[in-house]
Design a protein around this motif. Structure first.
Motif, short mmCIF file in Angstrom:
data_model
loop_
_atom_site.label_atom_id
_atom_site.label_comp_id
_atom_site.label_asym_id
_atom_site.label_seq_id
_atom_site.Cartn_x
_atom_site.Cartn_y
_atom_site.Cartn_z
N HIS A 5 0.76 -1.33 -0.22
CA HIS A 5 0.23 -0.41 -0.17
C HIS A 5 1.02 0.99 0.11
CE1 HIS A 5 -3.33 -2.54 0.55
NE2 HIS A 5 -2.79 -2.79 1.81
N SER A 6 1.74 1.24 -0.01
CA SER A 6 2.93 2.65 0.36
C SER A 6 2.51 3.51 -0.78
CB SER A 6 4.68 1.36 0.45
OG SER A 6 5.38 1.08 -1.08
N LYS A 11 0.64 8.79 -2.06
CA LYS A 11 -0.59 10.03 -2.84
C LYS A 11 -1.69 10.10 -2.06
CE LYS A 11 -0.35 7.80 -7.50
NZ LYS A 11 -1.29 6.97 -8.53
N ALA A 12 -2.14 9.43 -0.90
CA ALA A 12 -2.82 10.08 0.11
C ALA A 12 -2.49 11.04 0.92
CB ALA A 12 -3.75 9.03 0.96
N SER A 13 -0.90 11.36 1.54
CA SER A 13 -0.77 12.08 2.28
C SER A 13 -0.46 12.90 1.44
CB SER A 13 1.01 11.28 3.18
OG SER A 13 1.38 10.90 2.02
N THR A 14 0.26 12.75 0.25
CA THR A 14 0.72 14.57 -0.81
C THR A 14 -1.24 15.29 -0.71
OG1 THR A 14 1.87 13.29 -1.94
CG2 THR A 14 1.67 15.27 -2.66
#
Ligand SMILES: Nc1ncnc2c1ncn2[C@@H]1O[C@H](COP(=O)(O)OP(=O)(O)O)[C@@H](O)[C@H]1O
Ligand SMILES: CC(=O)N[C@@H](CCC(=O)OP(=O)(O)O)C(=O)O
Length: 297
Positions: A5-6, A11-14
């Motif tokens: 999932h990295s 992408k989600a944290s960006t």
């Protein structure tokens, strides 16, 4: 098999990092100067169009002013027309301005428009001539004669700078959800056609629009010192010193000058950044530290 999932997590944290900026900039105008050197690579050109389209989709109003110096140079060479630059400005004869108009308003302008359309956005190609957007006055340059020290006028031919800017057509495009893509060619007050440095044109338009941000995409990380370190922020005094000692030269001169002018006219963030970097504009807008050189008034 366990899933990795990295990538998704990154992408989600960006995206999470970008959210406050999206809110802050919704409805604001961002002027982007897209330089001829930054548009050399086809894949990067497509990505640029995708990034611009994304900005519009998240509620920002991008306005593009493009260059095409290397492409004009290549066409002049094919036509056996000599070309020289003085302080980053192309000395422009009647034949040269015809070629500049053909390359800028023709092939380059239309290819940027086509790329944005292909990316799912809507764009329209314009020049300073369209709808009376820009009128140009002839640029004057003087140089002291080394022997007599007397100032002499250097004739750059049909090189202009914006004298008047009517932003109505740009505002109408924005209102209609169409991204204006503007070539730096404008009619002179004398009726001739003038070749305007794209940085100068972009800064003047950013100032007239009171743009929230002004980005100059080029082929270097930003303004660099003699050791090639990136200078992340510069003010008017620092720029004057770097120009005087020759650290800032050639094509970088119109860039810093136009950023200063835009900043003085109220543009809040004028930044010179590397158009060759993947998603350069998004990194600049949606990260805390940004990239490139921020010019302060
Ligand atoms: N101090 C400096 N820092 C970075 N680049 C500089 C500096 N001084 C001059 N330059 C030159 O300015 C160039 C960018 O201007 P230009 O060639 O006109 O680009 P563009 O086509 O993107 O407008 C750089 O490639 C570099 O050669
Ligand atoms: C007067 C003058 O120098 N005009 C420029 C216009 C294009 C331009 O500025 O393109 P870049 O941004 O790619 O350098 C020229 O003829 O090259």
């Amino acid at each position: 098999m366990e899933q990795d999932h990295s990538v998704l997590q990154r992408k989600a944290s960006t995206l999470v990092e970008a959210l406050p900026y999206l809110k802050k900039y919704a409805g604001e105008i961002f002027v982007v100067k897209y330089g001829g050197h930054a548009m050399g690579d086809e894949a990067l050109a497509h990505q640029f169009a995708e990034d611009i389209t994304l900005l519009q989709q998240v509620g920002i109003n991008p306005v593009i002013v493009h260059g095409g110096g290397p492409q004009i140079g290549a066409m002049l060479k094919r036509l056996n027309i000599d070309s020289e630059f003085i302080d980053g400005l192309r000395v422009t004869s009647k034949a040269t301005v015809e070629v500049a108009e053909m390359v800028l308003c023709g092939s380059i302008n239309k290819s940027i428009v086509a790329d944005i359309q292909a990316a799912g956005g809507r764009a329209i190609g314009l020049s300073g001539k369209d709808s009376g957007m820009v009128s140009a006055r002839k640029v004057e340059r003087t140089k002291a004669d080394p022997d007599s020290n007397i100032e002499q006028v250097i004739d750059l031919g049909f090189v202009g700078e914006p004298a008047t800017i009517d932003i109505k057509i740009i505002q109408q495009c924005i209102k209609s959800g169409v991204i204006p893509v503007i070539a730096p060619i404008a009619p002179g007050i004398d009726g001739g056609t003038y070749n305007i440095n794209a940085d100068t044109m972009a800064g003047a338009i950013a100032g007239a629009l009171q743009a929230r941000r002004f980005f100059l995409l080029t082929d270097v990380p930003g303004v660099m010192n003699k050791d090639k370190d990136l200078l992340t922020e510069l003010d008017a005094n620092e720029i004057a010193a770097l120009k005087a000692d020759g650290t800032i030269s050639g094509g970088m001169i119109p860039k810093v000058d136009t950023c200063l002018m835009a900043a003085e006219e109220g543009v809040k963030g004028a930044v010179i950044l590397d158009g060759r970097v993947t998603h350069a504009i998004l990194l600049e807008i949606f990260t805390e530290r940004g990239v490139g050189t921020l010019i302060r008034a």
